[in-house]
Write a protein that holds these residues in place. Sequence first.
Motif, PDB file in Angstrom:
ATOM      1  N   GLU A 110      32.079  37.138  27.145  1.00 19.65           N
ATOM      2  CA  GLU A 110      32.798  38.149  27.567  1.00 19.65           C
ATOM      3  C   GLU A 110      32.235  39.612  28.559  1.00 19.65           C
ATOM      4  OE1 GLU A 110      36.120  40.378  24.775  1.00 19.65           O
ATOM      5  OE2 GLU A 110      33.927  40.972  24.416  1.00 19.65           O
ATOM      6  N   SER A 111      31.137  39.647  28.198  1.00 19.98           N
ATOM      7  CA  SER A 111      30.355  40.698  28.940  1.00 19.98           C
ATOM      8  C   SER A 111      29.774  40.091  30.189  1.00 19.98           C
ATOM      9  CB  SER A 111      29.070  41.036  28.388  1.00 19.98           C
ATOM     10  OG  SER A 111      29.360  41.843  27.166  1.00 19.98           O
ATOM     11  N   ASN A 112      29.386  39.087  30.531  1.00 18.53           N
ATOM     12  CA  ASN A 112      29.146  38.400  31.772  1.00 18.53           C
ATOM     13  C   ASN A 112      30.487  38.429  32.876  1.00 18.53           C
ATOM     14  OD1 ASN A 112      26.301  37.310  32.678  1.00 18.53           O
ATOM     15  ND2 ASN A 112      26.586  36.399  30.872  1.00 18.53           N
ATOM     16  N   VAL A 113      31.668  37.972  32.167  1.00 13.27           N
ATOM     17  CA  VAL A 113      33.223  37.925  33.026  1.00 13.27           C
ATOM     18  C   VAL A 113      33.026  39.482  33.375  1.00 13.27           C
ATOM     19  CG1 VAL A 113      35.097  37.725  32.764  1.00 13.27           C
ATOM     20  CG2 VAL A 113      33.787  35.930  32.020  1.00 13.27           C
ATOM     21  N   GLY A 114      32.961  40.352  32.648  1.00 13.67           N
ATOM     22  CA  GLY A 114      33.349  41.938  32.866  1.00 13.67           C
ATOM     23  C   GLY A 114      32.206  42.585  33.553  1.00 13.67           C
ATOM     24  N   LEU A 115      31.137  41.777  33.762  1.00 20.50           N
ATOM     25  CA  LEU A 115      30.046  42.301  34.577  1.00 20.50           C
ATOM     26  C   LEU A 115      30.580  43.214  35.939  1.00 20.50           C
ATOM     27  CD1 LEU A 115      27.161  43.357  34.420  1.00 20.50           C
ATOM     28  CD2 LEU A 115      26.511  41.182  35.767  1.00 20.50           C
ATOM     29  N   ASP A 125      38.786  45.905  32.049  1.00 25.69           N
ATOM     30  CA  ASP A 125      39.833  45.465  31.909  1.00 25.69           C
ATOM     31  C   ASP A 125      39.829  44.215  30.921  1.00 25.69           C
ATOM     32  OD1 ASP A 125      42.587  44.352  31.822  1.00 25.69           O
ATOM     33  OD2 ASP A 125      42.825  44.654  34.139  1.00 25.69           O
ATOM     34  N   ASP A 126      39.810  44.538  29.566  1.00 26.36           N
ATOM     35  CA  ASP A 126      39.825  43.594  28.598  1.00 26.36           C
ATOM     36  C   ASP A 126      40.885  42.462  28.698  1.00 26.36           C
ATOM     37  OD1 ASP A 126      37.413  44.807  27.632  1.00 26.36           O
ATOM     38  OD2 ASP A 126      38.622  46.184  26.524  1.00 26.36           O
ATOM     39  N   ALA A 127      41.934  43.058  29.243  1.00 20.79           N
ATOM     40  CA  ALA A 127      43.085  41.920  29.086  1.00 20.79           C
ATOM     41  C   ALA A 127      42.877  40.924  30.029  1.00 20.79           C
ATOM     42  CB  ALA A 127      44.471  42.848  29.031  1.00 20.79           C
ATOM     43  N   LYS A 128      42.495  41.561  31.322  1.00 20.37           N
ATOM     44  CA  LYS A 128      42.048  40.402  32.312  1.00 20.37           C
ATOM     45  C   LYS A 128      40.875  39.496  32.083  1.00 20.37           C
ATOM     46  CE  LYS A 128      42.504  38.919  36.624  1.00 20.37           C
ATOM     47  NZ  LYS A 128      43.693  38.250  37.064  1.00 20.37           N
ATOM     48  N   ILE A 129      40.012  40.043  31.452  1.00 15.51           N
ATOM     49  CA  ILE A 129      38.888  39.278  31.089  1.00 15.51           C
ATOM     50  C   ILE A 129      39.234  38.254  30.032  1.00 15.51           C
ATOM     51  CG2 ILE A 129      36.636  39.174  29.785  1.00 15.51           C
ATOM     52  CD1 ILE A 129      36.207  42.097  30.740  1.00 15.51           C
ATOM     53  N   ALA A 130      40.176  38.684  29.073  1.00 12.01           N
ATOM     54  CA  ALA A 130      40.663  37.525  28.107  1.00 12.01           C
ATOM     55  C   ALA A 130      41.280  36.567  28.878  1.00 12.01           C
ATOM     56  CB  ALA A 130      41.510  38.417  27.114  1.00 12.01           C
ATOM     57  N   GLU A 131      42.340  37.071  29.682  1.00 14.85           N
ATOM     58  CA  GLU A 131      43.100  35.989  30.373  1.00 14.85           C
ATOM     59  C   GLU A 131      42.230  35.037  31.103  1.00 14.85           C
ATOM     60  OE1 GLU A 131      46.072  35.897  34.420  1.00 14.85           O
ATOM     61  OE2 GLU A 131      45.196  37.929  33.755  1.00 14.85           O
ATOM     62  N   LEU A 132      41.272  35.597  31.825  1.00 12.98           N
ATOM     63  CA  LEU A 132      40.263  34.523  32.768  1.00 12.98           C
ATOM     64  C   LEU A 132      39.743  33.464  31.695  1.00 12.98           C
ATOM     65  CD1 LEU A 132      39.182  36.886  35.294  1.00 12.98           C
ATOM     66  CD2 LEU A 132      40.645  34.792  35.857  1.00 12.98           C
ATOM     67  N   ILE A 159      32.835  31.411  37.640  1.00 11.97           N
ATOM     68  CA  ILE A 159      33.975  31.257  38.282  1.00 11.97           C
ATOM     69  C   ILE A 159      34.982  32.330  37.583  1.00 11.97           C
ATOM     70  CG2 ILE A 159      36.124  29.952  38.672  1.00 11.97           C
ATOM     71  CD1 ILE A 159      34.383  27.533  39.198  1.00 11.97           C
ATOM     72  N   ALA A 160      35.044  32.460  36.447  1.00 10.11           N
ATOM     73  CA  ALA A 160      35.983  33.757  35.901  1.00 10.11           C
ATOM     74  C   ALA A 160      35.428  34.845  36.265  1.00 10.11           C
ATOM     75  CB  ALA A 160      36.009  33.428  34.467  1.00 10.11           C
ATOM     76  N   ARG A 161      34.128  35.143  36.466  1.00 11.91           N
ATOM     77  CA  ARG A 161      33.598  36.480  36.684  1.00 11.91           C
ATOM     78  C   ARG A 161      33.824  36.587  38.226  1.00 11.91           C
ATOM     79  NH1 ARG A 161      27.337  36.701  36.664  1.00 11.91           N
ATOM     80  NH2 ARG A 161      27.575  34.915  38.291  1.00 11.91           N
ATOM     81  N   SER A 162      33.877  35.582  39.025  1.00 11.44           N
ATOM     82  CA  SER A 162      34.367  35.824  40.475  1.00 11.44           C
ATOM     83  C   SER A 162      35.731  36.285  40.611  1.00 11.44           C
ATOM     84  CB  SER A 162      34.104  34.450  41.016  1.00 11.44           C
ATOM     85  OG  SER A 162      34.895  33.597  41.042  1.00 11.44           O
ATOM     86  N   LEU A 163      36.638  35.938  39.599  1.00 12.40           N
ATOM     87  CA  LEU A 163      38.104  36.328  39.922  1.00 12.40           C
ATOM     88  C   LEU A 163      38.545  37.664  39.121  1.00 12.40           C
ATOM     89  CD1 LEU A 163      39.326  32.787  39.142  1.00 12.40           C
ATOM     90  CD2 LEU A 163      39.200  33.725  41.237  1.00 12.40           C
ATOM     91  N   VAL A 164      37.422  38.027  38.360  1.00  9.44           N
ATOM     92  CA  VAL A 164      37.918  39.309  37.506  1.00  9.44           C
ATOM     93  C   VAL A 164      38.384  40.610  38.054  1.00  9.44           C
ATOM     94  CG1 VAL A 164      35.714  40.475  37.203  1.00  9.44           C
ATOM     95  CG2 VAL A 164      37.270  40.282  35.439  1.00  9.44           C
ATOM     96  N   LEU A 165      38.031  40.466  39.478  1.00 12.28           N
ATOM     97  CA  LEU A 165      38.734  41.872  40.174  1.00 12.28           C
ATOM     98  C   LEU A 165      39.653  41.513  40.937  1.00 12.28           C
ATOM     99  CD1 LEU A 165      35.221  43.469  41.358  1.00 12.28           C
ATOM    100  CD2 LEU A 165      36.641  44.144  39.591  1.00 12.28           C
ATOM    101  N   ASN A 166      40.423  40.417  40.842  1.00 10.29           N
ATOM    102  CA  ASN A 166      41.513  39.949  41.625  1.00 10.29           C
ATOM    103  C   ASN A 166      41.345  39.938  42.800  1.00 10.29           C
ATOM    104  OD1 ASN A 166      43.405  39.962  39.254  1.00 10.29           O
ATOM    105  ND2 ASN A 166      43.376  42.134  39.276  1.00 10.29           N
ATOM    106  N   PRO A 167      40.244  39.156  43.482  1.00 16.14           N
ATOM    107  CA  PRO A 167      40.080  39.076  44.738  1.00 16.14           C
ATOM    108  C   PRO A 167      41.067  38.416  45.643  1.00 16.14           C
ATOM    109  CG  PRO A 167      38.766  37.400  43.580  1.00 16.14           C
ATOM    110  CD  PRO A 167      39.466  38.235  42.579  1.00 16.14           C
TER     111      PRO A 167
END
Length: 272
Positions: A110-115, A125-132, A159-167
């Motif tokens: 969870e923390s890696n994805v949200g880094l 954005d915890d909801a976005k992290i959970a979604e990914l 891959i989830a981390r690369s998408l977390v900021l809605n690129p």
Amino acid sequence: MSVPDSTNGSETELEAIRLREVTKTYEVRRSDVLTALEGFDMHVGDGEFVALIGPSGCGKSTALRVIAGLETADSGSVSVFGNPPAHIIRAGGIGMAFQDHALMPWLSVESNVGLPFRIRGEPRDDAKIAELIQLVGLEGFEGARPKHLSGGMRQRVSIARSLVLNPRVLLLDEPFGALDAVTRRALNLELQHLWARQRITTVLVTHSVEEALLLGDRVAVMSSRPGRIVVDAPVPFDRPRQAEVSQTPAFKRLHDELVEALHQGWVPRDEP
């Protein structure tokens, strides 16, 4: 050699990425210069998935780093949605994933994805992290550390981390290259489904022709160094693509033609 070549054809109406006559060199010794890219032209349409293949050392990763703004071209022009890469980077609009997942070993999934939120100084954005985490199939592993995950699971986190900021652009540099064939095939199919949901403009660097054909809308083949695109082949297979498509005569024929294009573009060179 009958691979359809679109290098001189019409370009996608809405361009997301455009490189024109790009040259990139490196000083490898005081008196030696390595030319990684020369006369490199590439375009990627908005929402398109382009796979980039070529011989080892041909400059595939260099091209990706130039798009990402991690390297500066010596000459030529580079634009992402009509602006220099730095413009979209500042907005968090480029996501990247590499063969080395580069996860923080002391952080949970969870923390890696949200880094990226922490790096940019933005509220998480915890909801976005959970979604990914759900999208990449890691529900139940939110609290796990990377050492407790398989190689394939670590790449899913990356891959989830690369998408977390809605690129708006996703750049993938051999993300599955270190995985076994079975895991790699499974993640190819998962990435295809993930891309279909988000339709993010994507460039994938890979050594696998099969992977390129399973995932790409087009496959661009590079020459040996100094790299340039010598074949730009549309992929005619309908989406979603199941693994079984790789057993069809049409797939095998295009696969063989792209392998031939790789061999034609390869010239032995002494390393500097």
